[in-house]
Motif scaffolding. Sequence first.
Motif, PDB file in Angstrom:
ATOM      1  N   TYR A 231       1.012  -1.179  -0.012  1.00  0.00           N
ATOM      2  CA  TYR A 231      -0.013   0.090  -0.037  1.00  0.00           C
ATOM      3  C   TYR A 231       0.736   1.358  -0.055  1.00  0.00           C
ATOM      4  O   TYR A 231       2.195   1.106   0.569  1.00  0.00           O
ATOM      5  CB  TYR A 231      -0.795   0.013   1.256  1.00  0.00           C
ATOM      6  CG  TYR A 231      -2.029  -1.139   1.201  1.00  0.00           C
ATOM      7  CD1 TYR A 231      -3.054  -1.053   0.639  1.00  0.00           C
ATOM      8  CD2 TYR A 231      -1.556  -2.522   1.845  1.00  0.00           C
ATOM      9  CE1 TYR A 231      -3.961  -2.264   0.761  1.00  0.00           C
ATOM     10  CE2 TYR A 231      -2.371  -3.523   1.702  1.00  0.00           C
ATOM     11  CZ  TYR A 231      -3.265  -3.405   1.305  1.00  0.00           C
ATOM     12  OH  TYR A 231      -4.116  -4.669   1.338  1.00  0.00           O
ATOM     13  N   PHE A 232       0.210   2.294  -0.494  1.00  0.00           N
ATOM     14  CA  PHE A 232       0.962   3.520  -0.217  1.00  0.00           C
ATOM     15  C   PHE A 232       0.960   4.330   1.160  1.00  0.00           C
ATOM     16  O   PHE A 232       0.088   4.413   1.611  1.00  0.00           O
ATOM     17  CB  PHE A 232       0.522   4.613  -1.470  1.00  0.00           C
ATOM     18  CG  PHE A 232       0.604   4.189  -2.760  1.00  0.00           C
ATOM     19  CD1 PHE A 232       1.932   4.514  -3.397  1.00  0.00           C
ATOM     20  CD2 PHE A 232      -0.155   3.666  -3.505  1.00  0.00           C
ATOM     21  CE1 PHE A 232       2.249   4.070  -4.693  1.00  0.00           C
ATOM     22  CE2 PHE A 232       0.004   3.261  -4.804  1.00  0.00           C
ATOM     23  CZ  PHE A 232       1.350   3.537  -5.173  1.00  0.00           C
ATOM     24  N   SER A 233       2.279   4.486   1.484  1.00  0.00           N
ATOM     25  CA  SER A 233       2.364   4.861   2.987  1.00  0.00           C
ATOM     26  C   SER A 233       1.992   6.339   3.234  1.00  0.00           C
ATOM     27  O   SER A 233       1.171   6.346   4.333  1.00  0.00           O
ATOM     28  CB  SER A 233       3.952   4.910   3.409  1.00  0.00           C
ATOM     29  OG  SER A 233       4.572   6.184   2.651  1.00  0.00           O
ATOM     30  N   VAL A 234       1.729   7.382   2.393  1.00  0.00           N
ATOM     31  CA  VAL A 234       1.238   8.451   2.693  1.00  0.00           C
ATOM     32  C   VAL A 234      -0.377   8.554   2.841  1.00  0.00           C
ATOM     33  O   VAL A 234      -0.897   9.106   3.456  1.00  0.00           O
ATOM     34  CB  VAL A 234       1.694   9.507   1.551  1.00  0.00           C
ATOM     35  CG1 VAL A 234       1.137  10.821   1.850  1.00  0.00           C
ATOM     36  CG2 VAL A 234       3.266   9.440   1.604  1.00  0.00           C
ATOM     37  N   TYR A 235      -1.209   7.539   1.944  1.00  0.00           N
ATOM     38  CA  TYR A 235      -2.420   7.890   1.675  1.00  0.00           C
ATOM     39  C   TYR A 235      -3.250   6.825   2.666  1.00  0.00           C
ATOM     40  O   TYR A 235      -4.167   6.672   2.715  1.00  0.00           O
ATOM     41  CB  TYR A 235      -2.771   7.508   0.244  1.00  0.00           C
ATOM     42  CG  TYR A 235      -2.115   8.346  -0.751  1.00  0.00           C
ATOM     43  CD1 TYR A 235      -2.015   9.826  -0.503  1.00  0.00           C
ATOM     44  CD2 TYR A 235      -1.327   7.966  -1.719  1.00  0.00           C
ATOM     45  CE1 TYR A 235      -1.677  10.573  -1.722  1.00  0.00           C
ATOM     46  CE2 TYR A 235      -0.854   8.481  -2.759  1.00  0.00           C
ATOM     47  CZ  TYR A 235      -0.828   9.728  -2.552  1.00  0.00           C
ATOM     48  OH  TYR A 235      -0.121  10.668  -3.523  1.00  0.00           O
ATOM     49  N   ASN A 236      -2.453   6.183   3.405  1.00  0.00           N
ATOM     50  CA  ASN A 236      -3.216   5.057   4.259  1.00  0.00           C
ATOM     51  C   ASN A 236      -2.724   5.345   5.694  1.00  0.00           C
ATOM     52  O   ASN A 236      -1.696   5.282   6.055  1.00  0.00           O
ATOM     53  CB  ASN A 236      -2.932   3.482   3.688  1.00  0.00           C
ATOM     54  CG  ASN A 236      -3.426   3.330   2.437  1.00  0.00           C
ATOM     55  OD1 ASN A 236      -4.492   2.732   2.338  1.00  0.00           O
ATOM     56  ND2 ASN A 236      -2.700   3.448   1.396  1.00  0.00           N
ATOM     57  N   GLN A 237      -3.942   5.322   6.561  1.00  0.00           N
ATOM     58  CA  GLN A 237      -3.770   5.435   7.935  1.00  0.00           C
ATOM     59  C   GLN A 237      -3.968   4.072   8.766  1.00  0.00           C
ATOM     60  O   GLN A 237      -5.520   3.711   8.646  1.00  0.00           O
ATOM     61  CB  GLN A 237      -4.465   6.611   8.522  1.00  0.00           C
ATOM     62  CG  GLN A 237      -4.382   7.951   7.911  1.00  0.00           C
ATOM     63  CD  GLN A 237      -3.270   8.786   8.649  1.00  0.00           C
ATOM     64  OE1 GLN A 237      -3.141   8.591   9.996  1.00  0.00           O
ATOM     65  NE2 GLN A 237      -2.410   9.670   8.021  1.00  0.00           N
ATOM     66  N   LEU A 238      -3.310   3.321   9.091  1.00  0.00           N
ATOM     67  CA  LEU A 238      -3.597   1.924   9.633  1.00  0.00           C
ATOM     68  C   LEU A 238      -2.949   1.858  10.936  1.00  0.00           C
ATOM     69  O   LEU A 238      -1.914   2.377  11.464  1.00  0.00           O
ATOM     70  CB  LEU A 238      -2.975   0.974   8.534  1.00  0.00           C
ATOM     71  CG  LEU A 238      -3.212   1.134   7.177  1.00  0.00           C
ATOM     72  CD1 LEU A 238      -2.628  -0.038   6.334  1.00  0.00           C
ATOM     73  CD2 LEU A 238      -4.638   0.679   6.934  1.00  0.00           C
ATOM     74  N   PRO A 239      -3.397   0.864  11.644  1.00  0.00           N
ATOM     75  CA  PRO A 239      -2.792   0.286  12.729  1.00  0.00           C
ATOM     76  C   PRO A 239      -1.863  -0.335  12.585  1.00  0.00           C
ATOM     77  O   PRO A 239      -1.406  -0.540  11.299  1.00  0.00           O
ATOM     78  CB  PRO A 239      -3.812  -0.312  13.687  1.00  0.00           C
ATOM     79  CG  PRO A 239      -4.751  -0.947  12.502  1.00  0.00           C
ATOM     80  CD  PRO A 239      -4.722   0.156  11.482  1.00  0.00           C
ATOM     81  N   PHE A 240      -0.793  -0.899  13.461  1.00  0.00           N
ATOM     82  CA  PHE A 240       0.449  -1.256  13.036  1.00  0.00           C
ATOM     83  C   PHE A 240       1.020  -2.014  14.214  1.00  0.00           C
ATOM     84  O   PHE A 240       0.538  -2.445  15.252  1.00  0.00           O
ATOM     85  CB  PHE A 240       1.446  -0.234  12.768  1.00  0.00           C
ATOM     86  CG  PHE A 240       1.625   0.915  13.925  1.00  0.00           C
ATOM     87  CD1 PHE A 240       2.605   1.000  14.878  1.00  0.00           C
ATOM     88  CD2 PHE A 240       0.597   1.994  13.904  1.00  0.00           C
ATOM     89  CE1 PHE A 240       2.633   1.994  15.818  1.00  0.00           C
ATOM     90  CE2 PHE A 240       0.740   3.024  15.032  1.00  0.00           C
ATOM     91  CZ  PHE A 240       1.653   2.864  15.938  1.00  0.00           C
ATOM     92  N   VAL A 241       2.167  -2.774  13.942  1.00  0.00           N
ATOM     93  CA  VAL A 241       2.855  -3.780  14.924  1.00  0.00           C
ATOM     94  C   VAL A 241       4.290  -3.342  14.997  1.00  0.00           C
ATOM     95  O   VAL A 241       4.862  -3.047  13.988  1.00  0.00           O
ATOM     96  CB  VAL A 241       2.685  -5.230  14.257  1.00  0.00           C
ATOM     97  CG1 VAL A 241       3.511  -6.111  15.381  1.00  0.00           C
ATOM     98  CG2 VAL A 241       1.346  -5.764  14.071  1.00  0.00           C
ATOM     99  N   CYS A 242       4.731  -3.003  16.284  1.00  0.00           N
ATOM    100  CA  CYS A 242       6.241  -2.731  16.610  1.00  0.00           C
ATOM    101  C   CYS A 242       6.683  -4.295  17.017  1.00  0.00           C
ATOM    102  O   CYS A 242       6.150  -4.886  17.510  1.00  0.00           O
ATOM    103  CB  CYS A 242       6.209  -1.549  17.510  1.00  0.00           C
ATOM    104  SG  CYS A 242       5.415  -0.286  17.339  1.00  0.00           S
TER     105      CYS A 242
END
Length: 366
Positions: A231-242
């Motif tokens: 996916y495109f990093s700028v256009y997507n607001q997603l939860p995430f895993v550290c």
Amino acid sequence: MAQTLYFPLLLITLCSISECVQRQYHFINERKNWTEAQRYCREKYTDLATVDNMNDMIQLNKSLNYGFVENIWIGLHKTSVYKWHWSSGDPVSFLNWASGDTVYSDQCTVMNNGQWIDEACNNSRIFICNSTSTGLVFADQMMTWRAAQSYCRQNQIDLVTVKNQNENQQLEKFINDRNSSGSEVWIGLFSDPWQWSDQSDSSFRYWADNFKDYGTCAAIQPSKQGKWGDYFSVYNQLPFVCHEDKLIVIQQNLSWSEALRYCRQNHVDLVSVQSVEMQYKVMNVVKLASTEAVWLGLRHSCALGIWFWVSGQTVCYQNWAPGNGTSEEDCEPTVRSGAVQSGGNQTWISRPETDRLNFICRNSSE
């Protein structure tokens, strides 16, 4: 006053075959673009999640909240540099091209008469899997490289890896004995421009079947059984895993006994390396060391004439450099302990325990 270090008197005699997971994963249910998620993970933990193999993926999945179908950022992102990788995650230490191939795009590798040729991964070829139980497996089915990879991972271990000229010759003979048509055969070597946020060498990929390679960053897709999409990093607001590293190189020069005490006081213990998978994890972090060798939790017992891990296990998996690791160590003037070389093949060596080296602690009791 001299301080005495106590070790387990009862050594576990059975070899452990389970993998030690290098990282602890943390699911963050906040929506950010990929760069913001990376910044958050680096401030709070170690980095956005890196995945080395299916065991890591299983551990990562345990941290996730799949109560929704949103995609979830991990630490894989696209660069402008293409590199060769093994599907199994093994380091690329040997190449056998039919011509001097330079990689400029996504390509996969076939073997023909013992030599390697790069070609489009969407071509259909027969292939070779590697299995820990049966060795090499000849798959007389025409598949794309990615479909062959999925088949091998579901039914065996992975597409075959070739580490040296001897293995290449053995594989060539294996193919010639079974491949009457003389067709080209997929092996596990592929190229791509993807890199982990923490600069890990991991070549593990878990792309979904509909992967198009259009985006810039990777995300887990719960709707695709946890496989990845781009996916495109700028256009997507997603939860995430550290992730939080379970192995850490301490850049202090201490004797082996001092290093053991430091790890037990500040972390969990000096690292024990009981499998080839754990050795790869050590190889990933040991390059950060400032000394030519780095202490492991490996100790020689002069009384018993054996090497053992401070975790209480005997040395089953071994990665000694030639001439090291014998049962008849010279215990005078000091006891010997084990270290891993920070360069070269990163094999283990025997050193006087009074040498002052960097060392590797583990942060988990697993």
